[in-house]
Design an enzyme around this catalytic site. Structure first.
Site, short mmCIF file in Angstrom:
data_model
loop_
_atom_site.label_atom_id
_atom_site.label_comp_id
_atom_site.label_asym_id
_atom_site.label_seq_id
_atom_site.Cartn_x
_atom_site.Cartn_y
_atom_site.Cartn_z
N LYS A 1 -10.90 -4.32 -3.64
CA LYS A 1 -11.88 -3.24 -4.22
C LYS A 1 -11.12 -1.99 -4.67
O LYS A 1 -11.74 -1.06 -5.13
CB LYS A 1 -12.77 -2.85 -2.85
CG LYS A 1 -12.29 -2.62 -1.43
CD LYS A 1 -13.54 -2.62 -0.63
CE LYS A 1 -12.78 -2.39 0.82
NZ LYS A 1 -12.66 -3.48 1.72
N LYS B 1 0.87 -1.18 -0.03
CA LYS B 1 -0.28 0.09 0.05
C LYS B 1 0.88 1.13 0.03
O LYS B 1 0.43 2.36 -0.71
CB LYS B 1 -0.95 -0.15 1.11
CG LYS B 1 -2.12 -0.79 1.07
CD LYS B 1 -3.17 -0.59 2.09
CE LYS B 1 -4.25 -1.49 1.93
NZ LYS B 1 -5.59 -1.30 2.82
N LYS C 1 -4.46 -10.70 -5.66
CA LYS C 1 -5.60 -10.90 -5.00
C LYS C 1 -6.74 -9.71 -5.32
O LYS C 1 -6.55 -8.74 -5.72
CB LYS C 1 -5.30 -10.40 -3.50
CG LYS C 1 -6.53 -10.50 -2.38
CD LYS C 1 -6.15 -9.97 -1.14
CE LYS C 1 -6.29 -8.34 -1.23
NZ LYS C 1 -6.62 -7.69 -0.01
P1 TYM Z 1 -10.42 -5.40 4.30
O1 TYM Z 1 -11.37 -4.37 4.73
O2 TYM Z 1 -9.50 -5.30 3.27
O3 TYM Z 1 -11.24 -6.85 3.85
C1 TYM Z 1 -12.50 -7.34 4.67
C2 TYM Z 1 -12.25 -8.88 5.00
O4 TYM Z 1 -12.27 -9.47 3.60
C3 TYM Z 1 -11.00 -10.12 3.27
N1 TYM Z 1 -10.92 -10.18 1.90
C4 TYM Z 1 -10.84 -11.36 1.11
N2 TYM Z 1 -10.82 -12.53 1.23
C5 TYM Z 1 -10.86 -13.60 0.22
N3 TYM Z 1 -10.33 -12.92 -1.02
C6 TYM Z 1 -10.21 -11.68 -1.42
N4 TYM Z 1 -9.73 -11.24 -2.46
C7 TYM Z 1 -10.45 -10.71 -0.26
N5 TYM Z 1 -10.35 -9.34 -0.04
C8 TYM Z 1 -10.50 -8.94 1.22
C9 TYM Z 1 -10.08 -9.91 4.17
O5 TYM Z 1 -9.24 -11.09 4.47
C10 TYM Z 1 -11.07 -9.51 5.30
O6 TYM Z 1 -11.39 -10.65 6.25
N6 TYM Z 1 -7.49 -4.85 8.40
C11 TYM Z 1 -8.76 -5.48 7.83
C12 TYM Z 1 -9.98 -5.23 8.55
C13 TYM Z 1 -9.83 -5.28 10.19
C14 TYM Z 1 -10.23 -6.41 10.80
C15 TYM Z 1 -9.91 -6.18 12.30
C16 TYM Z 1 -10.23 -7.80 10.33
C17 TYM Z 1 -9.88 -4.37 10.89
N7 TYM Z 1 -9.62 -4.77 12.42
C18 TYM Z 1 -9.97 -7.16 13.24
C19 TYM Z 1 -10.42 -8.74 11.43
C20 TYM Z 1 -10.31 -8.28 12.65
C21 TYM Z 1 -8.85 -5.30 6.34
O7 TYM Z 1 -8.33 -4.24 5.95
O8 TYM Z 1 -9.79 -5.77 5.63
#
Ligand code: TYM
Length: 326
Positions: A196, A111, A193
Site C-alpha cells: 500500500k 523501510k 511484493k
Molecule cells: P501489514 O499492515 O503490512 O499487512 C497486514 C497483513 O497483510 C499481509 N500482506 C500481504 N499478504 C500477501 N501479499 C501481500 N502483498 C501483502 N501485503 C500485506 C501481511 O503479511 C499482514 O498479514 N506488522 C504487521 C501487522 C501486525 C501484526 C501483529 C500481524 C502488527 N502486529 C500481530 C500479526 C500479528 C504489518 O505491518 O502488517
C-alpha cells in the site's frame, strides 16, 4: 478453544494483498478459534501519518474487517492503542531482545532505506511491539502473509528466551500462511511484493478502488512475451495473476492452466477483472454503509478493547511477577 491474533496497519488504503494474505484466512478460521483482530495504530506511527487521515483510516479498516465478513459478535475487534498493555509489554520485551536480531529484519532494512537518515527508533523496535501483540493473548496461531514470517519467528525466539530465563510464561505461536495468497506481487513489478506504500498507484489494487480503476490496473499489469498462461517463476506476472484468481475462486493451478490452453493473457485478465469485481464491489458497498454508522463502529471497538484488556492484563501481570516487579 485455541486463540488467533492478527492485525493490519491503518497506514494507508488496504490492498488486495492484505485481503488475500490476511483477511481471507481470518474469515476461514473465525468460528473455530477465539480470534483477536486488531487495528495496529501504534505500528502505523513508525512512519509519519497525517492525524486526520489516520483517524479516518482506523475506522475504515474496522469497517473493512466487518464488511468482509468478520463477525464482531463472535470475534474481538479492537484498536491497538486502546489496550495500553501492548505498549507496556513492548517496553519490557525490548529489554529481552537484541540489537543484532532487530538489525537482521528484512522489513526494517527496506523501510529504513526509504526514510533516509532520520530513522525513527520505533521502526527498529517495531517487531518487538508485534511480538507483544501476539504474546499478550496466549496466541496459538497467527494468520499472516509471508512477509511477516520473520517477525513471527522473532516473536517465538523472544517468548522462548523469556520462558527459559524464568519459567513457562508465554505460549509459543505458530504462523498460518496460505501458499498461493501469502505473497501477492506488484502488478507493475511482479518480483516485488504488492504494497500500500508503493509510489506507483498502478502496482496495487485497493480494496476500495472503483470498478474502472480495478479494470484498468489489471489490464495494464505487466506480463511477459511468452504468450502462454503457465504458472512458473519465469513468468512472475502471470503467476501473480493466477494466484490472485485462485485466491478468489479456490480453483487449482492446474485447472486454470488447462482452461486457458490456447488462450491469451487478455482472456486471463478479463476473467480476473470479473472475479475481482464480484468479490470487492459488495464489500465496498458494505464498508460505505458501516462508515455511516459511527455509533455501531464505536460500540464494536469499545467492546473489543474491553475483552482484549481482560485477557492481556492477566498475561502482563504474570510477566511482571516473573521479572520481580511488585
Ligand atoms: P501489514 O499492515 O503490512 O499487512 C497486514 C497483513 O497483510 C499481509 N500482506 C500481504 N499478504 C500477501 N501479499 C501481500 N502483498 C501483502 N501485503 C500485506 C501481511 O503479511 C499482514 O498479514 N506488522 C504487521 C501487522 C501486525 C501484526 C501483529 C500481524 C502488527 N502486529 C500481530 C500479526 C500479528 C504489518 O505491518 O502488517
Amino acid at each position: 478453544m485455541k486463540t488467533i491474533f492478527s492485525g493490519i496497519q491503518p497506514s494507508g488504503d488496504l490492498t488486495i494483498g492484505n485481503y488475500f494474505g490476511a483477511i481471507k484466512s481470518w474469515l476461514k478460521l473465525q468460528g473455530e478459534y477465539n480470534c483477536f483482530f486488531c487495528i495496529v495504530d501504534l505500528h502505523a506511527i513508525t512512519v509519519r501519518q497525517e492525524p486526520k487521515k489516520l483517524r479516518e483510516k482506523i475506522l475504515e479498516v474496522l469497517a473493512i474487517y466487518i464488511a468482509c465478513g468478520i463477525d464482531p459478535e463472535k470475534n474481538n475487534l479492537f484498536i491497538q492503542s486502546h489496550v495500553p498493555f501492548h505498549s507496556e509489554l513492548s517496553w519490557i520485551l525490548n529489554c529481552y531482545t537484541y540489537m543484532g536480531e532487530l538489525s537482521r529484519m528484512t522489513q526494517y532494512k527496506e523501510k529504513s532505506l526509504k526514510v533516509g537518515e532520520s530513522i525513527p527508533v520505533g521502526l527498529f523496535t517495531y517487531p518487538v511491539l508485534m511480538a507483544s501483540d501476539i504474546l499478550l493473548y496466549n496466541t496459538d496461531l497467527v494468520p499472516v502473509g509471508s512477509d511477516q514470517k520473520q517477525h513471527l519467528e522473532l516473536a517465538r525466539d523472544i517468548a522462548e528466551r523469556f520462558n527459559t530465563l524464568y519459567s513457562p510464561t508465554f505460549k509459543i505461536p505458530e504462523p498460518y500462511i496460505v501458499e498461493n495468497s501469502s505473497r501477492i506481487m506488484s502488478l507493475q513489478n511482479p518480483v516485488k511484493k504488492m504494497s500500500k506504500s508503493d509510489e506507483n498507484e498502478n502496482s496495487y489494487i485497493k480494496i476500495m478502488d472503483d470498478e474502472n480503476v480495478i479494470k484498468r490496473k489489471i489490464l495494464k499489469s505487466v506480463t511477459d512475451s511468452k504468450g502462454v498462461v503457465s504458472y512458473n517463476d519465469d513468468q512472475s506476472g502471470i503467476k501473480n495473476l493466477i494466484n490472485i484468481l485462485i485466491s478468489i475462486t479456490g480453483e487449482s493451478v492446474e485447472s486454470v492452466e488447462n482452461r486457458f490452453l490456447g488462450k491469451g493473457y487478455g482472456d486471463l485478465k478479463n476473467e480476473l477483472v470479473e472475479a475481482l469485481l464480484s468479490e470487492l464491489i459488495p464489500i465496498q458497498q458494505k464498508v460505505r454503509d458501516f462508515l455511516k454508522n459511527k455509533d455501531y463502529l464505536e460500540k464494536v471497538y469499545k467492546d473489543g478493547a474491553n475483552s482484549a484488556s481482560e485477557v492481556s492484563y492477566k498475561v502482563l501481570r504474570k510477566v511482571k511477577k516473573k521479572i520481580g516487579f511488585i
